[in-house]
Design an enzyme around this catalytic site. Structure first.
Site, PDB file in Angstrom:
ATOM      1  N   CYS A 178       0.975  -1.357   0.210  1.00 15.25           N
ATOM      2  CA  CYS A 178      -0.233  -0.074   0.391  1.00 15.25           C
ATOM      3  C   CYS A 178       1.105   1.612   0.229  1.00 15.25           C
ATOM      4  O   CYS A 178       0.510   2.514  -0.401  1.00 15.25           O
ATOM      5  CB  CYS A 178      -1.127   0.219   1.400  1.00 15.25           C
ATOM      6  SG  CYS A 178      -0.678  -0.175   2.681  1.00 15.25           S
ATOM      7  N   ASP A 380      -7.698   5.712  -1.574  1.00 11.24           N
ATOM      8  CA  ASP A 380      -7.118   5.179  -0.647  1.00 11.24           C
ATOM      9  C   ASP A 380      -6.636   3.418  -1.201  1.00 11.24           C
ATOM     10  O   ASP A 380      -8.346   3.282  -2.275  1.00 11.24           O
ATOM     11  CB  ASP A 380      -8.572   3.773   0.180  1.00 11.24           C
ATOM     12  CG  ASP A 380      -8.181   2.888   1.103  1.00 11.24           C
ATOM     13  OD1 ASP A 380      -7.415   2.478   1.203  1.00 11.24           O
ATOM     14  OD2 ASP A 380      -8.708   2.692   1.969  1.00 11.24           O
ATOM     15  N   HIS A 382      -6.232   0.069  -0.958  1.00 11.91           N
ATOM     16  CA  HIS A 382      -6.616  -1.216  -0.099  1.00 11.91           C
ATOM     17  C   HIS A 382      -7.570  -1.407  -1.296  1.00 11.91           C
ATOM     18  O   HIS A 382      -8.838  -1.818  -0.353  1.00 11.91           O
ATOM     19  CB  HIS A 382      -6.892  -1.356   1.168  1.00 11.91           C
ATOM     20  CG  HIS A 382      -5.474  -0.472   1.800  1.00 11.91           C
ATOM     21  ND1 HIS A 382      -5.423   0.911   2.606  1.00 11.91           N
ATOM     22  CD2 HIS A 382      -5.061  -1.076   2.576  1.00 11.91           C
ATOM     23  CE1 HIS A 382      -4.248   0.371   3.077  1.00 11.91           C
ATOM     24  NE2 HIS A 382      -4.104  -0.341   2.698  1.00 11.91           N
TER      25      HIS A 382
END
EC number: 3.4.22.-
Length: 499
Positions: A178, A380, A382
């Site tokens: 990430c 984000d 993820h």
């Protein structure tokens, strides 16, 4: 079999069980389903009512009416036929021990899932300005412009099914990549500003400039792409990080600095500050370079540093400015961010040179691009998507590289204190302007977030601008062999932050 049929079958075994919303990654909650956007958890809870419009996202109208007594499984969705198989038609009720069944279904439709925009967390009704990478947006009157500005940023997420890193390593970065993806997003924004300008905007299904496609290809998950997950993971070996190990913001900054040495097209000077100190003299020494010689001009693309500066009347022989990517790793507290730094941290997002910040929570990285009040706005990474490669015509299908969901937010005091600020200065005047802003807005504080000094500190080692190692191979081939990473000087002896 259609997506709706698959979902009905997967849900049939849970009809008599209690309803659960799709989980997000939180302590004490059900673990997340691989490939599912985290924002899915923002669907209304059981018994909620309302409808949503997909026109802003899909270009058509759709509604999902839910009465207080109606379960999502019995709701009917009305969408244009061309979108019927492309939309998740209801919130999924799933028991914990059956999560594998839904994961199997969703993995087949991973890149077709579109989230209902109105189900996501909306911006509050406020007169406050929203700042996104140096640009202000008035929320009440410029909401569509704001969302368009956010969706134009390149969005890099976990990917799977790419070629194994190093030949025998992982073929997915889910769970560990990430921060590398966030570093890619910050660098991509610098390249967008470098070639297209901060005001450039992206539109779905619209032909984009050739520079945009070339930028995108720099980040594809292939070992021959200069900023791929392969290159970043292997260059991290030289920073003491094993392939598959989580990176911190400072490590990513060091990796980007070294990879940029092999990137002749973008020709960036990457400066990573040490000791919470930015040294003007060192940056000028690194960025002020002599114009290219006549025999190398022909090898460079038409929009190179030399050509652009000469077109503006730069006299022959006068040093030209190499576009600067400035990264400032910081530690803004011990276990949590010190509130005394909050105002200065937000001021950085207002600067025209802003590239946002890398940070998040332990082992959970986000790319922060702006703020509203005391909430940070972030992209984000993820979400696990399937590897995308160039098509036969040499272009890249970019639909999964832009986030069309409403942006996520978090309170700034929940931020982990280890962060890295990013700035881009295309010309020397941009850097001079940044220095003035820092002196005015950052250095006025009693407890300064970082220092800006004119001269190189005498107790530091001499500054030597980084240079590409003398090797006969390309950058991609060079770092395929981790033994040759010894050519680089490690800087950890002089770094205060430990990530």
């Amino acid at each position: 079999m259609s997506l709706s049929q698959d979902l009905r079958e997967a849900r049939s075994t849970t009809a008599s069980r209690r309803q659960l919303r799709l989980p997000i990654k939180r302590a004490g909650r059900v673990p997340p389903i691989t490939g599912l956007p985290r924002s899915f958890a923002s669907f209304p809870p059981r018994g909620a009512s309302g409808s949503c419009s997909l026109s802003a996202v899909l270009g058509g109208e759709a509604s999902l009416p839910l009465s207080p007594t109606q379960s999502p499984s019995s709701a009917e969705l009305q969408v244009p036929g061309s979108f019927a198989a492309a939309v998740v038609k209801w919130p999924v009720e799933l028991a914990q021990d059956d999560s594998w069944r839904m994961e199997s279904v969703l993995s087949r439709y991973e890149n077709q899932i579109t989230i209902f925009a109105d189900y996501l967390e909306e911006f509050p009704d406020t007169d406050e300005l929203v700042w996104i990478l140096g640009k202000p947006h008035l929320l009440k009157t410029e909401k569509s412009k704001l969302l368009s500005d956010i969706s134009a940023r390149l969005w890099f997420t976990y990917r799977r099914k790419f070629s194994p890193i190093g030949g025998t390593g992982p073929s997915s970065d889910a769970g560990w990549g990430c921060m590398l993806r966030c570093g890619q997003m910050m660098l991509a924004q610098a390249l967008i500003c470098r070639h297209l300008g901060r005001d450039w905007n992206w539109e779905k299904q619209k032909e984009q400039p050739k520079e945009y496609q070339r930028i995108l290809q720099c980040f594809l998950d292939r070992k021959d792409c200069c900023y791929s997950i392969h290159q970043m993971a292997q260059m991290g070996v030289g920073e003491g990080k094993s392939i598959g190990e989580w990176f911190g913001p400072n490590t990513v900054a060091q990796v980007l600095k070294k990879l940029a040495l092999f990137d002749e097209w973008n020709s960036l000077a990457v400066y990573v500050s040490m000791d919470n100190t930015v040294v003007i003299e060192d940056i000028k020494k690194m960025c002020c370079v002599l114009p290219l010689s006549a025999d190398t001009v022909g090898e460079s693309p038409p929009d190179t540093l030399n050509a652009s500066n000469q077109s503006k009347g730069t006299p022959a022989g006068r040093p030209a400015w190499k576009p600067l990517l400035l990264i400032v790793p910081l530690r803004l507290g011990i276990n949590q961010i010190n509130p005394v730094y909050v105002d200065a941290f937000k001021e950085c997002f207002k600067m025209p040179q802003s590239l946002g910040a890398l940070g998040g929570k332990p082992n959970n990285a986000y790319y922060f691009i702006g703020f509203l009040g005391d909430e940070l706005i972030f992209l984000d990474p993820h979400t696990t998507q399937t590897f995308v490669d160039t098509e036969e015509n040499g272009t890249v299908d970019d639909q999964t590289f832009h986030c069309l969901q409403s942006p996520q937010r978090m309170n700034i005091l929940n931020l982990d204190p280890s962060v890295a600020l990013g700035f881009f200065c295309k010309e020397e005047k941009d850097f001079d302007s940044w220095c003035s802003l820092v002196q005015k807005e950052i250095l006025k504080e009693n407890l300064r977030m970082f220092e800006l000094v004119q001269k190189h500190p005498s107790h530091w080692p001499p500054f030597v601008p980084p240079a590409k190692p003398e090797v006969t191979t390309t950058g991609a081939e060079f770092i395929d062999s981790t033994e040759q990473l010894e050519e680089f000087d490690l800087e950890e002896d002089f770094e205060i932050l430990s990530v």
